[in-house]
Design an enzyme around this catalytic site. Structure first.
Site, PDB file in Angstrom:
ATOM      1  N   SER A  37       5.216  24.253  43.884  1.00 39.11           N
ATOM      2  CA  SER A  37       4.418  23.387  43.012  1.00 39.11           C
ATOM      3  C   SER A  37       2.933  23.420  43.330  1.00 39.11           C
ATOM      4  CB  SER A  37       4.916  21.938  43.089  1.00 39.11           C
ATOM      5  OG  SER A  37       4.878  21.462  44.426  1.00 39.11           O
ATOM      6  N   ASP A 342       0.287  12.282  43.308  1.00 43.19           N
ATOM      7  CA  ASP A 342       1.544  11.610  42.956  1.00 43.19           C
ATOM      8  C   ASP A 342       2.471  11.391  44.145  1.00 43.19           C
ATOM      9  OD1 ASP A 342       2.287  14.184  43.507  1.00 43.19           O
ATOM     10  OD2 ASP A 342       3.202  14.600  41.554  1.00 43.19           O
ATOM     11  N   HIS A 345       1.724  15.938  45.645  1.00 40.70           N
ATOM     12  CA  HIS A 345       0.755  16.971  45.271  1.00 40.70           C
ATOM     13  C   HIS A 345      -0.666  16.442  45.348  1.00 40.70           C
ATOM     14  CE1 HIS A 345       4.609  17.608  43.061  1.00 40.70           C
ATOM     15  NE2 HIS A 345       4.476  18.804  43.634  1.00 40.70           N
TER      16      HIS A 345
END
Length: 380
Positions: A37, A342, A345
């Site tokens: 990610s 969040d 990240h």
């Protein structure tokens, strides 16, 4: 736990291969990215039909854009600095995506090791490499059919002269803490890196010659890990990060660096650059106010309020019923004040800072500041 003699052996190995380095030319015809990610520009969303909700993407794209972020990722800043467009995910087939300047095989939740049955992403590093091989073979087939496909796919030379970027391994470590001891995790690192080396070798055998390898960041400073594993203050370091997670990241990075030095010596006709992401991110968290941030550990998009504003039951932008009450993980008023977006990240502002430091060249081995044909206009 890694012994002092083992660490000394690694450092000696690094020293042996230190002179065997190539300089890198940064005028690349294309970029091929592999990862999780940290560099996923929409792969997981497209690949498993996942959905990201606002406020993801709110800063730059003004809508969710496949990235687990309020805006751009490190890879976005890097390719733009090289005068290349954002990378389209390999798995995204909607909207006639153009792959002329490369493709992104990264997918959120991905690991280096093959995925477990309950993994977030089935697209482990080995799968991503296999996807690249199919991409390459299919591209070469289409190029043989004539000129009509050339504006959508990279030229054949890109598969040798392109830049191959890697930012993966974080999930192998972070996920293991839910079921393994620190010593067990440290003992598994060589196996993880054997899998990584296998993928690099396969790409090299396919003609890849320019490798840009990021190490992993300070896992213990991610809000999610502080919330889950940092309830005992004795487990935290002076920054409020989980010590064990950061120790695992440092040991992983030491062995990854040794592998990069080995590859530099083994592949004398290739350029292998190791980038010390850990030091850049740790410096940002340790000196956050110097760079204009207000919150080094608290999530911008979350639920629960200070000190962490994170609840694992409610992902950013989602609404859930918890104990009979409907709650929503909402974004903060100004995400540029937050290092963390969040809970897992980094924010666009933090990604911009990290990118600016990468592009100084001083966190890379070998350093490349004298080879840069680009400049990134940043506030840092």
């Amino acid at each position: 736990m890694a012994s002092k003699s083992f660490i000394l052996q690694i450092l000696a190995f690094i020293f042996i291969f230190s002179p065997l380095v190539h300089s890198m030319d940064f005028n690349f015809p294309a970029v091929f990215n592999f990862g999780d990610s940290n560099s996923d520009t929409g792969g997981l969303v497209a690949g498993i039909g996942d959905r990201l909700d606002p406020p993801n993407g709110q800063i730059f794209f003004k809508r969710p854009a496949g990235r687990f972020c309020d805006g751009r990722l490190i890879v976005d800043f890097l390719v733009v600095a090289m005068d290349l467009p954002f990378l389209n995910p390999y798995l995204d087939s909607i909207g006639a995506p153009a792959f002329r300047k490369g493709s992104n095989f990264a997918a959120a939740g991905s690991t280096i090791l093959p995925p477990s049955p309950n993994a977030v992403s089935p697209f482990s590093f080995g799968i991503q490499v296999a996807q690249f091989l199919r991409f390459k073979n299919r591209t070469l087939e289409l190029l043989e059919k004539g000129r009509k496909f050339q504006k959508y796919i990279p030229p054949a030379v890109a598969f040798q002269k392109g830049l191959f970027m890697f930012d993966i391994g974080q999930n192998d470590l972070a996920g293991a803490f839910y079921s393994k001891s620190l010593d067990q995790i440290l003992a598994s690192i060589p196996t993880i890196l054997v899998e990584f080396e296998t993928g690099i070798k396969e790409l090299y055998d396919q003609g890849a010659r320019n490798f840009w390898i990021h190490n992993t960041g300070p896992l213990g400073c991610l809000t999610q890990n502080v919330a889950k594993f940092g309830t005992d203050p004795s487990k935290l370091d002076e920054l409020g990060c989980v010590s064990g997670h950061n120790q695992a990241a440092r040991i992983f990075n030491l062995q990854l660096y040794a592998l990069c030095k080995k590859l530099q010596g083994q592949y004398s006709d290739a350029n292998v650059i190791h980038v010390d992401i850990y030091t850049i991110k740790h410096n940002l968290i340790a000196n956050y106010s110097r760079y204009g941030f207000e919150h080094p550990l608290m999530a911008c998009c979350g639920y629960g309020g200070p000190p962490l504003n994170y609840d694992s039951r409610v992902p950013c932008g989602k609404t859930q019923v918890v104990n009979g009450t409907e709650i929503t993980a909402k974004g903060c008023s100004d995400s540029t004040e937050y290092v963390n977006w969040d809970g897992i990240h980094y924010s666009e502002a933090a990604n911009q800072y990290v990118s600016s430091q990468i592009l100084t060249g001083k966190y890379s081995d070998p350093p490349f500041s004298d080879k840069m044909p680009f400049l990134l206009p940043l506030k840092f």
